[in-house]
Structures are given as C-alpha cells and as structure tokens.
Design a protein around this motif. Structure first.
Motif, PDB file in Angstrom:
ATOM      1  N   THR A  81      75.874  56.659 -25.522  1.00 19.13           N
ATOM      2  CA  THR A  81      76.228  57.202 -26.832  1.00 19.13           C
ATOM      3  C   THR A  81      76.419  56.087 -27.854  1.00 19.13           C
ATOM      4  O   THR A  81      75.929  56.166 -28.991  1.00 19.13           O
ATOM      5  CB  THR A  81      77.519  58.038 -26.735  1.00 19.13           C
ATOM      6  OG1 THR A  81      77.316  59.104 -25.796  1.00 19.13           O
ATOM      7  CG2 THR A  81      77.896  58.631 -28.081  1.00 19.13           C
ATOM      8  N   ALA A  82      77.108  55.041 -27.459  1.00 20.87           N
ATOM      9  CA  ALA A  82      77.308  53.893 -28.348  1.00 20.87           C
ATOM     10  C   ALA A  82      75.968  53.264 -28.715  1.00 20.87           C
ATOM     11  O   ALA A  82      75.744  52.869 -29.866  1.00 20.87           O
ATOM     12  CB  ALA A  82      78.211  52.861 -27.684  1.00 20.87           C
ATOM     13  N   GLY A  83      75.061  53.185 -27.752  1.00 21.32           N
ATOM     14  CA  GLY A  83      73.740  52.636 -28.013  1.00 21.32           C
ATOM     15  C   GLY A  83      72.952  53.473 -29.006  1.00 21.32           C
ATOM     16  O   GLY A  83      72.250  52.933 -29.877  1.00 21.32           O
ATOM     17  N   ILE A 101      74.242  55.459 -31.340  1.00 12.46           N
ATOM     18  CA  ILE A 101      74.857  55.274 -32.655  1.00 12.46           C
ATOM     19  C   ILE A 101      74.412  53.945 -33.256  1.00 12.46           C
ATOM     20  O   ILE A 101      74.160  53.840 -34.472  1.00 12.46           O
ATOM     21  CB  ILE A 101      76.397  55.338 -32.549  1.00 12.46           C
ATOM     22  CG1 ILE A 101      76.855  56.763 -32.175  1.00 12.46           C
ATOM     23  CG2 ILE A 101      77.046  54.900 -33.865  1.00 12.46           C
ATOM     24  CD1 ILE A 101      76.593  57.811 -33.238  1.00 12.46           C
ATOM     25  N   TRP A 102      74.305  52.909 -32.434  1.00 15.00           N
ATOM     26  CA  TRP A 102      73.800  51.611 -32.895  1.00 15.00           C
ATOM     27  C   TRP A 102      72.389  51.749 -33.453  1.00 15.00           C
ATOM     28  O   TRP A 102      72.084  51.208 -34.520  1.00 15.00           O
ATOM     29  CB  TRP A 102      73.825  50.616 -31.739  1.00 15.00           C
ATOM     30  CG  TRP A 102      73.097  49.341 -32.047  1.00 15.00           C
ATOM     31  CD1 TRP A 102      73.521  48.320 -32.859  1.00 15.00           C
ATOM     32  CD2 TRP A 102      71.805  48.950 -31.568  1.00 15.00           C
ATOM     33  NE1 TRP A 102      72.570  47.321 -32.907  1.00 15.00           N
ATOM     34  CE2 TRP A 102      71.514  47.682 -32.126  1.00 15.00           C
ATOM     35  CE3 TRP A 102      70.883  49.550 -30.707  1.00 15.00           C
ATOM     36  CZ2 TRP A 102      70.321  47.009 -31.842  1.00 15.00           C
ATOM     37  CZ3 TRP A 102      69.695  48.886 -30.425  1.00 15.00           C
ATOM     38  CH2 TRP A 102      69.422  47.632 -30.999  1.00 15.00           C
ATOM     39  N   GLU A 103      71.533  52.485 -32.737  1.00 12.39           N
ATOM     40  CA  GLU A 103      70.167  52.684 -33.213  1.00 12.39           C
ATOM     41  C   GLU A 103      70.141  53.471 -34.520  1.00 12.39           C
ATOM     42  O   GLU A 103      69.397  53.128 -35.451  1.00 12.39           O
ATOM     43  CB  GLU A 103      69.344  53.415 -32.152  1.00 12.39           C
ATOM     44  CG  GLU A 103      69.072  52.587 -30.916  1.00 12.39           C
ATOM     45  CD  GLU A 103      68.277  53.339 -29.870  1.00 12.39           C
ATOM     46  OE1 GLU A 103      67.743  52.694 -28.948  1.00 12.39           O
ATOM     47  OE2 GLU A 103      68.188  54.587 -29.957  1.00 12.39           O
ATOM     48  N   SER A 152      71.179  51.273 -37.287  1.00 14.30           N
ATOM     49  CA  SER A 152      70.181  50.237 -37.544  1.00 14.30           C
ATOM     50  C   SER A 152      69.001  50.763 -38.354  1.00 14.30           C
ATOM     51  O   SER A 152      68.550  50.105 -39.297  1.00 14.30           O
ATOM     52  CB  SER A 152      69.674  49.653 -36.216  1.00 14.30           C
ATOM     53  OG  SER A 152      70.712  49.019 -35.507  1.00 14.30           O
ATOM     54  N   LEU A 198      76.435  47.010 -34.846  1.00 13.50           N
ATOM     55  CA  LEU A 198      77.215  46.707 -33.650  1.00 13.50           C
ATOM     56  C   LEU A 198      78.652  47.200 -33.784  1.00 13.50           C
ATOM     57  O   LEU A 198      79.256  47.689 -32.823  1.00 13.50           O
ATOM     58  CB  LEU A 198      77.201  45.198 -33.393  1.00 13.50           C
ATOM     59  CG  LEU A 198      75.865  44.614 -32.915  1.00 13.50           C
ATOM     60  CD1 LEU A 198      75.966  43.094 -32.799  1.00 13.50           C
ATOM     61  CD2 LEU A 198      75.468  45.218 -31.571  1.00 13.50           C
ATOM     62  N   ALA A 240      78.590  50.826 -33.120  1.00 14.24           N
ATOM     63  CA  ALA A 240      78.492  51.096 -31.685  1.00 14.24           C
ATOM     64  C   ALA A 240      79.859  50.972 -31.014  1.00 14.24           C
ATOM     65  O   ALA A 240      80.245  51.812 -30.191  1.00 14.24           O
ATOM     66  CB  ALA A 240      77.492  50.140 -31.043  1.00 14.24           C
ATOM     67  N   ALA A 279      81.951  53.913 -31.955  1.00 13.22           N
ATOM     68  CA  ALA A 279      81.531  55.111 -31.236  1.00 13.22           C
ATOM     69  C   ALA A 279      82.060  55.104 -29.804  1.00 13.22           C
ATOM     70  O   ALA A 279      82.546  56.132 -29.305  1.00 13.22           O
ATOM     71  CB  ALA A 279      80.006  55.214 -31.233  1.00 13.22           C
ATOM     72  N   ALA A 280      81.970  53.955 -29.147  1.00 13.22           N
ATOM     73  CA  ALA A 280      82.455  53.850 -27.768  1.00 13.22           C
ATOM     74  C   ALA A 280      83.957  54.113 -27.704  1.00 13.22           C
ATOM     75  O   ALA A 280      84.438  54.857 -26.836  1.00 13.22           O
ATOM     76  CB  ALA A 280      82.123  52.470 -27.200  1.00 13.22           C
TER      77      ALA A 280
END
Length: 271
Positions: free
Chosen positions: A52-54, A56-58, A61, A72, A75, A78-79
């Motif tokens: 999920t964090a990944g 949100i990072w995308e 971005s 970052l 992310a 989000a985590a």
C-alpha cells in the motif's frame, strides 16, 4: 535473409526481450503472495502495508514528478496511517485511512482531487485485504484474487482475439466489450467452481462477475490516470511488469467493492 524474414532475426527476438524478467517476476510474486495468504496474521498485514505504501508512492510520483522527496514522505505516511488503522480496528480507523488523501490534496500536483480520491481507494483496499483475510480466511482471499486474475486474463485474450466495440473509448481506448464480457464469464466460472467445491453459496456465482466488473473499472481508472500524467507505467519496481499500481489496480477496485458490500451484508457467501 534479413531480420524480418524467416523465424529469427533481431525483429523477432526483440518481441521476447522482456519475457524472462516477466516470468521471473511473476513466479516471485505468486510464491510470495501464496505464502503470505496462507500465513495470514501479522506477516500478511506487513506485506499489505508495504504494498500500500508503495502504491501511494507511485501515485504521488506520477501526479507530481518534479517533487523528489515528497513521494517517499507520502509512502511513509501511508504506511504509518494504515498500520494505525489496522491496530485500532475501530471507527477511528476510517479517519487514518484518509490521511494520505489529505496530504496529496494539500500539496502541489496534477489532478489533486483525483489523486486524493484514488489514495482513499488504495488505503481502503489495503485495510480491506487484511480485514477480509481475517474474516473470510484463506478461502475468501483466494476467491477474490482468482476472480480478479481470471477476469483479467480472459478479458485480455478475448479482447485481442475477438475485438469489436470499445467498452469506454473516451476513458480506455483499448478495452473492448468482448474482453469485458469474457472477464465476467470467467468470473462466473470461478464462482461456480468455489460453490461446487463446497467453499461458497450459490450467491457467489452472481457476486463474482460484479466483483470482476469493479476490478475492470479499477484497471481502467489507473490507465486513465497514467495517460493524463503522460507515463506508460506507474513505476519500474517490478521487472518486466511496471509498477505496483499496474499489477494491483484491478484488485484495488474489487477489494473496495467487497468492503462496501460488507457494510450492507453481514456475511458474504464465501468460506
């Protein structure tokens, strides 16, 4: 003999350049996913939080490509937010799930409202996967994943072999009605298989194509967002496959629908 004649040459070989990384990545994802689904508990929850964090990072971005450090931070936020929501498991959890959306909406970026709404969907899907694994067990998660994968595979091949009218040309120029309907049929067969195996009620046969449609809409939405951002893939995290959003967009849509259905129905016909 030139490269475009016969069965060899660089033109033909070029079509398969990404085959090996795609296969290796797929095998790794299937192995890790299957193991974590079987384990459940904190191990599965940690994996979902990281994914999920990944995503949100995308999302951060592609909607604000000039910002280097903020994705970052998004992310990490989000985590932390999803982790807090999973620990609380109360009405207050919903508030934590909206934190990344507010952060995206309050920072300079393209399509802030769309990004914020999609962030909520990602967070709800992450929370929902863990919740659904706890409540419906391994059987429930397997049904959800198999419905999404089967719909995607059936739609892919039917759309290219049959073609025909577009499903939603203004939003997704490549999606066809033939592929969409094939995805529904595949989902019905999955639901029927679970019923005949004694792992669900007959309502599952009707529910499966509805969940497949939600997954198809999730795929279309993610593709539309990428076109607006002018990118082909959400990232390059997965060799040969693109990013996490590219692989889990349909699962986001399907999981959000299952969560919404859970608000109105006490028990889903699975497990």
């Amino acid at each position: 003999m030139t490269g475009t004649e016969g069965g060899g040459g660089p033109a033909v070989a070029g079509r398969w350049n990404d085959l090996r990384p795609r296969v290796v990545s797929a095998v790794v994802m299937i192995a890790v996913g299957a193991a974590e689904i079987w384990l459940g508990g904190p191990s599965f929850a940690v994996l979902v939080v990281l994914l999920t964090a990944g995503m949100i990072w995308e999302l951060a971005s592609i909607t604000a490509p000039v910002q280097r450090n903020r994705p970052l931070l998004m992310a990490g936020l989000a985590a932390a937010s999803l982790g807090a929501a999973l620990l609380l498991r109360s009405d207050l959890a919903a508030a934590f799930l909206t934190v990344p959306a507010f952060a995206l909406a309050l920072t300079p970026r393209r399509d802030r409202r769309i990004a914020a709404a999609y962030a909520v969907a990602i967070m709800v899907a992450g929370y929902g996967l863990v919740e659904f694994r706890d409540e419906a067990g391994t059987t429930g998660i397997l049904w959800l994943v198999i419905v999404v994968v089967t719909s995607d595979v059936a739609g892919y091949f039917a759309g290219r072999m049959i073609g025909g009218p577009k499903f939603w040309p203004a939003v997704s120029p490549k999606k066809t009605w033939s592929g969409t309907v094939a995805g529904w049929i595949g989902a019905v067969l999955v639901g029927l298989g679970f019923v005949l195996a004694g792992m669900g009620g007959w309502l599952l046969v009707l529910l499966s194509p509805v969940v497949a449609l939600a997954g198809q809409l999730g795929d279309i939405l993610e593709s539309w967002m990428k076109r607006r951002a002018g990118v082909k893939d959400s990232s390059q995290l997965i060799p040969g496959h693109g990013g996490l959003l590219d692989r889990f967009d349909a699962l986001i849509g399907a999981t959000v629908l299952v969560m919404l259905l859970g608000l109105f129905f006490k028990d889903l016909p699975i497990g």
